[in-house]
Design an enzyme around this catalytic site. Structure first.
Site, PDB file in Angstrom:
ATOM      1  N   CYS A 104       0.849  -1.195   0.000  1.00  0.00           N
ATOM      2  CA  CYS A 104       0.000   0.000   0.000  1.00  0.00           C
ATOM      3  C   CYS A 104       0.879   1.238   0.000  1.00  0.00           C
ATOM      4  CB  CYS A 104      -0.884  -0.024   1.248  1.00  0.00           C
ATOM      5  SG  CYS A 104      -1.703   1.539   1.606  1.00  0.00           S
ATOM      6  N   CYS A 108      -3.946   7.260  -1.689  1.00  0.00           N
ATOM      7  CA  CYS A 108      -5.234   7.299  -2.384  1.00  0.00           C
ATOM      8  C   CYS A 108      -6.345   7.899  -1.522  1.00  0.00           C
ATOM      9  CB  CYS A 108      -5.626   5.910  -2.831  1.00  0.00           C
ATOM     10  SG  CYS A 108      -4.256   4.998  -3.522  1.00  0.00           S
ATOM     11  N   THR A 195      -4.308   5.012   7.375  1.00  0.00           N
ATOM     12  CA  THR A 195      -3.295   4.645   6.388  1.00  0.00           C
ATOM     13  C   THR A 195      -2.349   5.819   6.133  1.00  0.00           C
ATOM     14  OG1 THR A 195      -4.882   3.171   5.349  1.00  0.00           O
ATOM     15  CG2 THR A 195      -3.005   3.845   4.010  1.00  0.00           C
ATOM     16  N   GLU A 261      -0.307   1.799   9.147  1.00  0.00           N
ATOM     17  CA  GLU A 261      -1.608   2.092   9.757  1.00  0.00           C
ATOM     18  C   GLU A 261      -1.359   2.541  11.190  1.00  0.00           C
ATOM     19  OE1 GLU A 261      -4.311   1.902   7.916  1.00  0.00           O
ATOM     20  OE2 GLU A 261      -3.551   0.712   6.246  1.00  0.00           O
ATOM     21  N   HIS A 296     -13.161   5.647  -3.525  1.00  0.00           N
ATOM     22  CA  HIS A 296     -12.157   4.811  -2.873  1.00  0.00           C
ATOM     23  C   HIS A 296     -12.344   3.326  -3.200  1.00  0.00           C
ATOM     24  CE1 HIS A 296      -8.753   4.629  -0.353  1.00  0.00           C
ATOM     25  NE2 HIS A 296      -9.316   3.939   0.620  1.00  0.00           N
ATOM     26  N   TYR A 300      -9.249   0.552  -5.156  1.00  0.00           N
ATOM     27  CA  TYR A 300      -8.667  -0.725  -4.745  1.00  0.00           C
ATOM     28  C   TYR A 300      -8.123  -1.548  -5.902  1.00  0.00           C
ATOM     29  CZ  TYR A 300      -9.101  -0.287   0.206  1.00  0.00           C
ATOM     30  OH  TYR A 300      -8.888   0.118   1.495  1.00  0.00           O
ATOM     31  N   CYS A 302      -5.491  -0.820  -6.818  1.00  0.00           N
ATOM     32  CA  CYS A 302      -4.099  -0.899  -6.321  1.00  0.00           C
ATOM     33  C   CYS A 302      -3.714  -2.352  -6.081  1.00  0.00           C
ATOM     34  CB  CYS A 302      -3.945  -0.090  -5.043  1.00  0.00           C
ATOM     35  SG  CYS A 302      -4.841  -0.796  -3.633  1.00  0.00           S
ATOM     36  N   GLU A 450      -6.549  -5.874   4.822  1.00  0.00           N
ATOM     37  CA  GLU A 450      -6.953  -4.533   4.417  1.00  0.00           C
ATOM     38  C   GLU A 450      -7.876  -4.601   3.189  1.00  0.00           C
ATOM     39  OE1 GLU A 450      -6.262  -2.119   1.978  1.00  0.00           O
ATOM     40  OE2 GLU A 450      -6.933  -0.408   3.191  1.00  0.00           O
TER      41      GLU A 450
HETATM   42 FE1  SF4 Z   1      -3.317   1.786  -0.020  1.00  0.00          FE
HETATM   43 FE2  SF4 Z   1      -4.730   0.740  -2.020  1.00  0.00          FE
HETATM   44 FE3  SF4 Z   1      -5.914   2.275  -0.157  1.00  0.00          FE
HETATM   45 FE4  SF4 Z   1      -4.247   3.295  -2.016  1.00  0.00          FE
HETATM   46  S1  SF4 Z   1      -6.276   2.334  -2.355  1.00  0.00           S
HETATM   47  S2  SF4 Z   1      -4.276   3.815   0.148  1.00  0.00           S
HETATM   48  S3  SF4 Z   1      -2.694   1.696  -2.147  1.00  0.00           S
HETATM   49  S4  SF4 Z   1      -4.961   0.251   0.138  1.00  0.00           S
HETATM   50 FE    FE Z   2      -7.304   1.522   2.548  1.00  0.00          FE
END
Ligand code: SF4
Ligand code: FE
Length: 490
Positions: A104, A108, A195, A261, A296, A300, A302, A450
């Site tokens: 992570c 974001c 985060t 975190e 958001h 994800y 990501c 997560e």
């Molecule tokens: Fe982390 Fe993914 Fe959340 Fe971005 S979207 S802050 S990389 S968990």
């Molecule tokens: Fe998150």
């Protein structure tokens, strides 16, 4: 840039320097941390954010955009999405950063918060004659000029989940305003699962749930510097976190990058009036939460970048084990790939199907964003299982790096743990440790749990999916074809 503003941060190294000497109150393992940047457990999480600066330099097309506020190129994490293309580029950048860090990269939440606040502050001003939108734009322009990191603080600790904020036995279990003056407000409470909060320069607080009139003091959104007096950060203890401090490099799996975190306690923290973007307009808390989660939940994707790394590790360990050509191994890699691309497909489709709101910002498709995140609550676990399947049991029984370096045991371990002749035992160990890191160890925190609970646990998406499902319209389609209530059906 004014005379009082520092010059913008450009590189990852400059970003690291910007975090030094801030005197934050940070606790980890029951002790105050004197300098987070130099703390071996915290540093890999800072490196992951630094990667977002370096990517902006390496690939400006992907990771920067022209600001509608300043006309300058800005990091995409600070950019307002004007259309579907901007949202899609966010997703592409997120996947790339997942590939580069395997974890992570923490930026974001801030990006999704600014996009949500843009439209909600605009809507409140339209309805209530307030001045939140202009204040918000000034705040965002300041962040853009400095190229700063914004953390988003939404999730309250929540106390008794069956009770509203004002019904809690302790009123501080949701962040609330405890004092007001003409200059601003003071807030008290705690935000959990924050985060990248220590790695940010500013934090924006937002309500975590829909609110009623009795919850008016809980209807607060505003920004504070991470250094604001009254903030205490208690760093999360994560699986295998001390490996980065006390273990051999061979044991770490991903030595350079991790997530972060923390729990943040707000002890009567002052938010000046010019940084308040919602105060008491409780009816708008729900739209802020819903719009934020809409952005958001498709952020994800990501996890698909991280999934690419895990698929790569699984393919490489199959090769190292000498079974790369076996049909069931290839099929498992195909399964991992199709699952990973399914997540990406829904996320990027949510961005493509954006609508433009009255404030001029683009919002992803809510249904597809929720479907994306809902896949994310399952798919990484499935990929993790397949990666462990392909790794074999050594992924959890492997001797340590210190044993491999021992003059007596080391050579014998290399003899007995060799497999495919083209892959060294050490490289085989490194791949196994990476799979361990991502599915059991430090980066499993972000990749697995997560994925389950971040941006709302699975039930939160199911509620949104049901709300958007429009069964009446679908029933009408079915009835028409079945000949119910039509000439054909009589
Ligand atoms: Fe982390 Fe993914 Fe959340 Fe971005 S979207 S802050 S990389 S968990
Ligand atoms: Fe998150």
């Amino acid at each position: 840039m004014t005379a009082t503003e520092p010059r913008p941060i450009r590189t990852g190294a400059e970003y690291l320097a910007s975090l030094r000497g801030r005197g934050l109150t940070v606790y980890y393992l029951g002790e105050l941390v004197s300098e987070p940047v130099d703390h071996p457990v915290i540093r890999p999480s800072i490196n992951a954010v630094a990667a977002s600066y370096d990517l902006a330099l390496a690939d400006p097309e992907l990771a920067t955009a022209t600001s509608t506020l300043t006309g300058q190129r800005v990091n995409r994490f600070l950019h307002l999405a004007a259309d579907a293309t901007d949202l899609v580029q966010q997703n592409r950048m997120q996947r790339r950063l997942g590939q580069l860090t395997g974890t992570c990269f923490q930026r974001c939440v801030g990006m999704d918060a600014i996009n949500a606040l843009h439209s909600v502050s605009y809507d409140i001003d339209q309805a209530c004659g307030t001045l939140y939108h202009r204040r918000f734009l000034e705040f965002l322009a300041m962040l853009q000029r400095g190229n700063l990191v914004l953390g988003g603080a939404m999730t309250d600790v929540k106390g008794d989940r069956g009770k509203a904020p004002h019904q809690q036995a302790d009123p501080d279990l949701y962040l609330r305003v405890v004092k007001r003056s003409a200059d601003g407000v003071w807030v008290r409470g705690a935000k959990a699962h924050q985060t990248g909060c220590l790695n940010s320069h500013w934090l924006v607080v937002m309500p975590t749930t829909r609110l009623t009139e009795e919850d008016r003091d809980y209807a607060i959104a505003g920004a504070v510097p991470v250094t604001a007096p009254g903030l205490t950060y208690i760093y999360g203890r994560q699986s295998c976190d001390t490996r980065s401090a006390d273990s051999d490099d061979l044991d770490q799996g991903n030595a350079n990058f991790s997530g972060q975190e923390a729990l943040i306690i707000f002890d009567d923290v002052f938010i000046p009036a010019e940084r308040v973007f919602l105060d008491g307009e409780f009816r708008f808390a729900a739209s802020l939460v819903e719009r934020f989660t809409c952005y958001h939940r498709r952020s994800y994707v990501c996890k698909t970048g991280v999934g690419d790394v895990l698929i790569g590790a699984a393919a490489a360990i199959a090769e190292a084990n000498g079974v790369a050509k076996a049909s069931h191994v290839r099929d498992k890699l195909v399964e991992m790939t199709h699952l990973n691309e399914t997540v990406y497909g829904t996320g990027i489709a949510a961005s493509h199907q954006a609508t433009t709101l009255a404030s001029g910002v683009a919002l992803p498709d809510e249904m597809l964003a929720n479907v994306c995140k809902h896949h994310v609550t399952e798919v990484p676990f499935l990929l993790g299982r397949l990666a462990q399947d392909l790794a074999g049991g050594l992924v959890v029984t492997l001797p340590s790096g210190a044993d491999f370096k021992h003059p007596d045991v080391g050579p014998r371990l290399r003899k007995y743990l060799q497999a495919h002749p083209d892959v060294s035992t050490e490289d085989r160990v490194r791949l196994l440790r990476l799979i361990e890191n991502m599915t059991l160890g430090r980066n499993a925190v972000g990749y697995l749990t997560e994925s389950l609970h971040g941006a709302g646990s699975p039930q939160a998406q199911r509620i949104q999916i049901e709300r958007s499902a429009d069964y009446e319209r679908k029933k009408a389609m079915a009835r028409r074809l079945a000949g119910i209530g039509t000439e054909a059906g009589r």
